[in-house]
Scaffold this active site. Structure first.
Site, PDB file in Angstrom:
ATOM      1  N   ASP A  80       2.749  -0.023   8.315  1.00 46.79           N
ATOM      2  CA  ASP A  80       3.643  -0.427   7.226  1.00 46.79           C
ATOM      3  C   ASP A  80       4.329   0.820   6.674  1.00 46.79           C
ATOM      4  OD1 ASP A  80       1.660   0.883   5.743  1.00 46.79           O
ATOM      5  OD2 ASP A  80       0.612  -0.992   5.353  1.00 46.79           O
ATOM      6  N   ASP A 133       5.344   3.056   3.260  1.00 44.85           N
ATOM      7  CA  ASP A 133       5.113   3.325   1.849  1.00 44.85           C
ATOM      8  C   ASP A 133       6.230   4.218   1.345  1.00 44.85           C
ATOM      9  OD1 ASP A 133       2.217   2.247   1.658  1.00 44.85           O
ATOM     10  OD2 ASP A 133       2.156   3.600   3.367  1.00 44.85           O
ATOM     11  N   ASP A 140      -4.556  12.009  -0.364  1.00 44.07           N
ATOM     12  CA  ASP A 140      -5.858  12.324   0.219  1.00 44.07           C
ATOM     13  C   ASP A 140      -5.819  13.425   1.285  1.00 44.07           C
ATOM     14  OD1 ASP A 140      -4.515  10.521   1.863  1.00 44.07           O
ATOM     15  OD2 ASP A 140      -6.105   9.016   1.903  1.00 44.07           O
TER      16      ASP A 140
HETATM   17  P1  ATP Z   1      -2.111   3.064   7.094  1.00 44.88           P
HETATM   18  O1  ATP Z   1      -1.049   2.331   6.321  1.00 44.88           O
HETATM   19  O2  ATP Z   1      -1.826   3.263   8.524  1.00 44.88           O
HETATM   20  O3  ATP Z   1      -3.467   2.549   6.820  1.00 44.88           O
HETATM   21  P2  ATP Z   1      -1.491   5.163   5.240  1.00 44.88           P
HETATM   22  O4  ATP Z   1      -1.727   6.649   5.296  1.00 44.88           O
HETATM   23  O5  ATP Z   1      -0.090   4.714   5.068  1.00 44.88           O
HETATM   24  O6  ATP Z   1      -2.149   4.565   6.530  1.00 44.88           O
HETATM   25  P3  ATP Z   1      -2.104   3.616   2.905  1.00 44.88           P
HETATM   26  O7  ATP Z   1      -3.429   3.045   2.530  1.00 44.88           O
HETATM   27  O8  ATP Z   1      -0.996   2.719   3.246  1.00 44.88           O
HETATM   28  O9  ATP Z   1      -2.419   4.631   4.093  1.00 44.88           O
HETATM   29  O10 ATP Z   1      -1.689   4.575   1.706  1.00 44.88           O
HETATM   30  C1  ATP Z   1      -0.438   5.216   1.685  1.00 44.88           C
HETATM   31  C2  ATP Z   1      -0.589   6.654   1.232  1.00 44.88           C
HETATM   32  O11 ATP Z   1      -1.141   6.676  -0.090  1.00 44.88           O
HETATM   33  C3  ATP Z   1      -1.536   7.497   2.062  1.00 44.88           C
HETATM   34  O12 ATP Z   1      -0.915   8.061   3.179  1.00 44.88           O
HETATM   35  C4  ATP Z   1      -1.988   8.536   1.073  1.00 44.88           C
HETATM   36  O13 ATP Z   1      -1.015   9.543   0.942  1.00 44.88           O
HETATM   37  C5  ATP Z   1      -2.036   7.771  -0.224  1.00 44.88           C
HETATM   38  N1  ATP Z   1      -3.393   7.231  -0.487  1.00 44.88           N
HETATM   39  C6  ATP Z   1      -3.858   6.017  -0.176  1.00 44.88           C
HETATM   40  N2  ATP Z   1      -5.127   5.849  -0.569  1.00 44.88           N
HETATM   41  C7  ATP Z   1      -5.481   7.007  -1.160  1.00 44.88           C
HETATM   42  C8  ATP Z   1      -6.664   7.470  -1.801  1.00 44.88           C
HETATM   43  N3  ATP Z   1      -7.741   6.700  -1.877  1.00 44.88           N
HETATM   44  N4  ATP Z   1      -6.646   8.719  -2.326  1.00 44.88           N
HETATM   45  C9  ATP Z   1      -5.544   9.491  -2.254  1.00 44.88           C
HETATM   46  N5  ATP Z   1      -4.417   9.117  -1.656  1.00 44.88           N
HETATM   47  C10 ATP Z   1      -4.366   7.900  -1.125  1.00 44.88           C
HETATM   48 MG    MG Z   2       0.533   2.687   4.808  1.00 45.68          MG
END
Ligand code: ATP
Ligand code: MG
Length: 470
Positions: A74, A76, A160
């Protein structure tokens, strides 16, 4: 007192290692990302916000994954606009979340997640204001609410992992890299931004995220980021069960469930998620390990083939090896086998729900899949045909094959059902007549009798299907 103690212990670690305040700007001749590669909707959201005078970037997996040649799950968006300001720009936007407020902008089935830049709000003695309506932590430093807004630089710091703090500027096709994320992508490393222990204390779910990304991307967890995990794993016990359930789905439905399972065990993160299963795994690693791994491998295969998967099958498989010990305990107290099985199943699911809130729409099929295991051996008269018509037959049959592949002794029941499904009406009647003479009624419902090594008989028809469709 406790608060002061924790603070004094953590004091030297409190400030995260400095993240660059000016980013490294990676121009479009230095990377392969082009705006056409991104979801049109994500680009539209960014452009709309920019036009309205806000800063906005694509961030997270939407930048990280394409850099690795992986289609992102997805997109963000990170922006300087507050959730209310974002909502005002889009008709199709909804503010969600309390602990972490953000906006979902809906475009048909696609949702673009828009988060306002956040500032870190480290615990400090002079910062009692941190426990206010926008931000709060518990005594151990866990962030309970994270709605203090900040600048882009602040936002990079509170993310993170370094590889998740890359911001794609759609207009200039530039990547803003505040934490050497591009370098870590090149070196295939999962590295927390700042002090790892503090970042895990702030949010223990980051330990699960580290494992998830390591498995998904085939990266290594950098050694300082890996070091505290085993010690801090029990902190997961404090995470709300609904959030853990969501994380488990992400862990096991990412297409890399088998690898994820290995890493969860390596880092001792499996036990806080599945306490009963972890105990069964410890007591009988060969059988329980085989059954769980096979279920996860089948799930990965189904995802690879684009087939539907259901968490119910997965939970049924992960919890199944924990059943026999409980059934026996109840039988020792004088309960007959079938009610003991029912009661054990009920207790086990209840316990698991306390840990990871499994919704009813999944717990019901878990029970049905398990009930099928008691019914599949009973095939006399019209029972076999009735079972074939049962909507849960397929999952129950797949589950039976899974049990056999882990070495459970079922007296060739899987092969019988494979043959029965392929047989003509006449052949079926013959198979049922043969049963009567073989006195087959009443197989073992729970995995109690089993042989090692599994069946070598060649199977006709479908193999174990893993997390089969609902
Ligand atoms: P995916 O969507 O493939 O699971 P993603 O890295 O996009 O991976 P998301 O859960 O969609 O993960 O979160 C988007 C972004 O928000 C992350 O890349 C990170 O930068 C931040 N993020 C999400 N959860 C946390 C957390 N628990 N602590 C700190 N930053 C976070
Ligand atoms: Mg994501």
């Amino acid at each position: 007192m406790l608060k002061k103690l924790i603070q004094s212990i953590r004091s030297p670690l409190r400030r995260p290692r400095a993240v660059r305040t000016t980013p490294e700007v990676v121009g479009n001749h230095q990377h392969s990302l082009r705006r056409e590669q991104f979801s049109r909707n994500a680009v539209n959201v960014v452009e709309r916000l920019t036009k309205a005078g806000y800063q906005a970037y694509i961030v997270g997996g939407g930048v990280r994954d394409p850099l690795l040649g992986i289609p992102p799950k997805d997109f963000d968006v990170a922006t300087s606009a507050t959730p209310e300001q974002v909502r005002a720009e889009f008709r199709n936007a909804r503010v969600i979340g309390r602990r972490f407020k953000l906006v979902h902008v809906h475009f048909g089935r696609e949702i673009i997640e828009v988060a306002t830049f956040r500032a870190n709000h480290p615990v400090s003695e002079d910062d009692e204001g941190a426990n206010n309506a926008h931000a709060s932590r518990n005594e151990a430093g866990r962030i309970l609410r994270d709605n203090v807004y900040g600048t882009l630089e602040d936002d990079a710091q509170r993310r993170d992992f370094t590889i998740n703090a890359l911001y794609f500027d759609v207009t200039g096709e530039r990547i803003l890299d505040y934490a050497h994320g591009v370098r870590d992508i090149r070196n295939r490393l999962i590295r927390l931004i700042g002090d790892p222990e503090q970042r895990y204390l702030e949010d223990p779910v980051r330990m699960l995220r580290a494992v998830r990304f390591a498995a998904k991307l085939d990266f290594e967890i950098e050694k300082h980021s890996a070091a505290p995990i085993r010690r801090l794993a029990p902190l997961l016990n404090e995470i709300p069960s609904a959030r853990l359930f969501d994380e488990i789905l992400k862990l096991f439905l990412s297409g890399k469930a088998e690898r994820t399972f290995e890493l969860l065990n390596e880092y001792e993160l499996f036990a806080p998620l599945f306490p009963a299963s972890a105990k069964a795994l410890k007591d009988d690693p060969e059988y329980a390990g085989k059954l769980m791994r096979q279920a996860l491998a089948n799930t990965d295969e189904r995802i690879r083939l684009g087939k539907p998967v259901t968490p119910a099958f997965l939970f049924a498989a992960l919890l199944w090896p924990a059943l026999p010990a409980r059934v026996l305990k109840l039988q020792d107290r004088g309960m007959p086998p079938i009610p003991a099985m029912q009661e054990a199943a009920h207790e086990l699911i209840l316990e698991q729900c306390r840990r990871t809130a499994v919704p009813k729409r999944f717990t019901i099929p878990i029970r049905e899949i398990w009930d099928m295991q008691e019914r599949l051996p009973r095939r006399q008269g019209k029972k076999a045909d009735l079972l074939l018509e049962n909507p849960r037959f397929r999952a129950g049959y797949d589950f039976l094959l899974l049990r056999e592949s882990a070495g459970e002794e079922t007296g060739g029941l899987g092969d019988w059902w494979t043959d029965y499904q392929e047989a003509s009406d006449g052949e079926r009647r013959g198979m049922i007549r043969n049963l009567a003479s073989q006195q087959e009624e009443g197989g073992s419902p729970a995995p109690r009798k089993r042989r090692r090594g599994g069946s070598n008989r060649r199977r006709r028809g479908p193999r174990t299907e893993g997390a089969s469709s609902e």
